[in-house]
Scaffold this active site. Structure first.
Site, mmCIF file in Angstrom:
data_model
loop_
_atom_site.group_PDB
_atom_site.id
_atom_site.type_symbol
_atom_site.label_atom_id
_atom_site.label_comp_id
_atom_site.label_asym_id
_atom_site.label_seq_id
_atom_site.Cartn_x
_atom_site.Cartn_y
_atom_site.Cartn_z
ATOM 1 N N GLY A 107 39.234 48.337 41.772
ATOM 2 C CA GLY A 107 38.493 49.567 41.519
ATOM 3 C C GLY A 107 38.235 50.414 42.740
ATOM 4 N N ASP B 127 50.146 41.116 44.716
ATOM 5 C CA ASP B 127 49.382 40.304 43.772
ATOM 6 C C ASP B 127 50.312 39.339 43.051
ATOM 7 O OD1 ASP B 127 46.620 41.354 43.885
ATOM 8 O OD2 ASP B 127 47.584 43.233 43.320
ATOM 9 N N HIS C 21 48.187 37.898 47.836
ATOM 10 C CA HIS C 21 46.976 37.439 47.165
ATOM 11 C C HIS C 21 47.399 36.564 45.995
ATOM 12 C CE1 HIS C 21 43.259 38.686 44.547
ATOM 13 N NE2 HIS C 21 43.231 37.412 44.879
ATOM 14 N N HIS D 168 49.808 44.993 49.817
ATOM 15 C CA HIS D 168 49.098 43.944 49.092
ATOM 16 C C HIS D 168 49.955 43.504 47.912
ATOM 17 C CE1 HIS D 168 45.405 41.737 48.095
ATOM 18 N NE2 HIS D 168 45.692 41.993 46.820
ATOM 19 N N MET E 12 50.438 36.494 40.311
ATOM 20 C CA MET E 12 49.662 35.947 39.189
ATOM 21 C C MET E 12 50.556 35.036 38.358
ATOM 22 S SD MET E 12 47.660 39.372 37.927
ATOM 23 C CE MET E 12 47.096 40.620 39.098
ATOM 24 N N ASP F 131 38.789 44.091 46.717
ATOM 25 C CA ASP F 131 39.960 44.337 45.875
ATOM 26 C C ASP F 131 39.489 44.579 44.453
ATOM 27 O OD1 ASP F 131 42.325 44.316 44.460
ATOM 28 O OD2 ASP F 131 42.937 42.300 45.065
ATOM 29 N N SER G 283 48.149 48.123 46.712
ATOM 30 C CA SER G 283 48.638 47.041 45.867
ATOM 31 C C SER G 283 49.862 47.490 45.081
ATOM 32 C CB SER G 283 47.555 46.596 44.887
ATOM 33 O OG SER G 283 48.096 45.706 43.925
ATOM 34 N N MET H 252 36.292 39.853 45.414
ATOM 35 C CA MET H 252 36.818 40.598 44.277
ATOM 36 C C MET H 252 35.748 41.526 43.729
ATOM 37 S SD MET H 252 39.980 39.766 43.882
ATOM 38 C CE MET H 252 40.203 40.646 42.331
ATOM 39 N N MET I 6 46.758 34.566 42.929
ATOM 40 C CA MET I 6 45.881 34.285 41.801
ATOM 41 C C MET I 6 46.587 33.264 40.929
ATOM 42 S SD MET I 6 44.521 38.173 41.133
ATOM 43 C CE MET I 6 45.894 38.950 42.014
#
Length: 238
Positions: A189, A47, A78, A45, A49, A187, A22, A149, A80
């Site tokens: 941790g 993200d 991805h 990846h 947002m 996705d 990511s 998630m 969000m």
């Protein structure tokens, strides 16, 4: 170019582990160089947002367009964001090979998944930790990937939520029982200490941020994660 992601026609077995670093954990001042650091990865990846669906604001369509132009790796976007029915198709048109929207935000998820596929992208649906997978089990044929998630979406660096693993197991059983090549992505941790548990539960695509970009050798970190996932799943990293 790396092999196609699980779920793509003609791609590898769904259980062959794929690692998607990511760029949320990358240096935003030089994303082109940061993508080059992860040349051993299967995809990038991204993200996205919007500070509405999640309490964070990252990057958007113009940056994805530029990344698509300079990246030798596929882009796994991805989203969000609120109103993905409106925004997601533009990411496919911008060159993202995979576009994942959230089940909690989509008004017409099946129609959206079909539109993403029509535009040539792999369609993914993401489920927050508290969102049940059961409503999607009869719709698995409409998507190429389900993202479970393993943290609450919005910020990197959160601890892995083992409580989500039973949902991953139910999803893997349903995919296998239906004989579908639908990828199961996790996705949040994901690290050398948690990826084995996710792989054993049935995940085959792993998003890792700080575990990759926080390493001195990001490419070697990707390979280590892939090897650990393969060992836990009883398969091969090749």
């Amino acid at each position: 170019m790396p092999a196609a992601a699980p779920g793509a026609g003609g791609g590898p077995s769904p259980r062959r582990p794929h690692v998607h670093p990511s760029i949320l954990s990358a240096d935003f001042t030089d994303l082109a160089a940061e993508v080059r650091r992860i040349g051993t990865a299967d995809a990038v990846h991204v993200d996205v947002m919007d500070n509405h669906f999640v309490p964070n604001l990252t990057l958007g369509l113009p940056v994805v367009e530029r990344l698509a132009a300079v990246s030798a790796l596929p882009l796994d976007c991805h989203l969000m964001v609120e109103a993905p029915d409106r925004w997601a198709p533009a990411y496919a048109e911008a060159g993202a090979q995979g576009v994942t929207f959230h089940a909690e935000a989509a008004a017409a998820p099946v129609r959206l998944a079909r539109e993403l596929r029509r535009l040539g992208a792999r369609a993914g649906v993401a489920l927050n930790p508290a969102t049940p997978v059961e409503p999607w089990l009869d719709l698995l044929g409409e998507v190429d990937m389900v993202l479970v998630m393993t943290v609450e979406p919005g910020f990197g660096g959160q601890p892995f939520l083992d409580v989500v693993l039973p949902k991953v197991r139910r999803l893997r059983r349903a995919v296998d029982a239906a004989g579908l090549a639908v990828a199961v992505q996790v996705d949040g941790g994901v690290s050398a200490t948690t990826i084995g548990r996710a792989a054993e539960a049935g995940a085959d695509v792993f998003v890792a941020g700080s575990a990759v970009y926080g390493a001195e050798d990001a490419g070697a970190a990707v390979e280590e994660l892939r090897t650990l996932a393969a060992a836990a799943a009883g398969g091969s990293a090749a």
